[in-house]
Design a protein around this motif. Sequence first.
Motif, PDB file in Angstrom:
ATOM      1  N   LYS A 191       0.842  -1.206   0.000  1.00  0.00           N
ATOM      2  CA  LYS A 191       0.000   0.000   0.000  1.00  0.00           C
ATOM      3  C   LYS A 191       0.877   1.256   0.000  1.00  0.00           C
ATOM      4  N   GLY A 192       1.874   1.223  -0.848  1.00  0.00           N
ATOM      5  CA  GLY A 192       2.907   2.245  -0.796  1.00  0.00           C
ATOM      6  C   GLY A 192       2.660   3.446  -1.671  1.00  0.00           C
ATOM      7  N   TYR A 193       3.670   4.308  -1.701  1.00  0.00           N
ATOM      8  CA  TYR A 193       3.636   5.567  -2.435  1.00  0.00           C
ATOM      9  C   TYR A 193       4.764   5.569  -3.459  1.00  0.00           C
ATOM     10  N   LEU A 194       4.463   6.059  -4.663  1.00  0.00           N
ATOM     11  CA  LEU A 194       5.480   6.300  -5.661  1.00  0.00           C
ATOM     12  C   LEU A 194       5.552   7.801  -5.898  1.00  0.00           C
ATOM     13  N   VAL A 195       6.712   8.390  -5.600  1.00  0.00           N
ATOM     14  CA  VAL A 195       6.924   9.825  -5.757  1.00  0.00           C
ATOM     15  C   VAL A 195       7.733  10.052  -7.027  1.00  0.00           C
TER      16      VAL A 195
END
Length: 301
Positions: A119-123
């Motif tokens: 459930k991560g974030y890609l910046v």
Amino acid sequence: MKSYKVVCFGELLWDILPDKTLPGGAPMNVAYHLNRLAIATTLISGIGNDDDGRKLLDILKQYHLNTDYIQTDPLHETGKVFARAAANNEMKYDIVQPVAWDYIKVTPEQQGLMQHSDKGYLVFGSLAARNNETRKTLLTLLSLMDSDRTFVLDINLRPPHYDKKIVGLLLQHCNILKLNESELELLGEWYQLPVNLEERLRALSNFFVIPTIITTMGDKGAVLLQDGNFYQHPGYQVKVADTIGSGDAFLAGFLYSTIHKHGAANTLSFACALGALVASLPGGCPDYQLSEIAGVMNTTA
């Protein structure tokens, strides 16, 4: 494979100032601050097979940042930016091209990383999309992350390194958009958005279906539109050392507080405090403690 809460994608480079040279690149700066705040974060980028690249790797290791996804390009040099101070504590940049981070390639390891980020974030930013090779890689990675992931576009419109069509494509792929006043003004001109700040953000949010938009306004603080609710923070007044990386620190603070579910208003306040703290210290990756951010928040905004 280790799971990372946040993956930062894009440029890794040296900021060359009149009096010093510092490691930089917005994705690296964001990764540094998140890692410092104990959020598991890694970086996808590229360096050249040169002394500048090897020195960057050494510094990343000193920062305790994972370097498994930093590619070494045998044909292109490590990135460099020549920076100088301008009016209102702003910085002007001459960004060298082409360089190694313009040629980031898709690898099986990256694909596994995307699929194992819980459930991560890609910046990512628009600067990394200036070259076709890295842009294709970015779009491939975006396609690998499913609907429970959050895509964070830290737009970075440095002329001449952007194109309206490509920026529009990236805007269609983000759940969180972070930009500054001048970038918002340019988007307002491109898409004929209302002049009023809140109305402009709402129109932009509706046009591209972006649930969260943050606009930084320097020493005037920042505003946030999230799920239809509008928030404003006046910022924290500090003695500015330089503004290098302060916007990146702001974004890291915003993501840290979002991950910890501190609520929209508190999240905006924390992000403003971290951005102000970093602006009060030299360089984009200074040493600091969590207690120092709290100290800024305890001052009068």
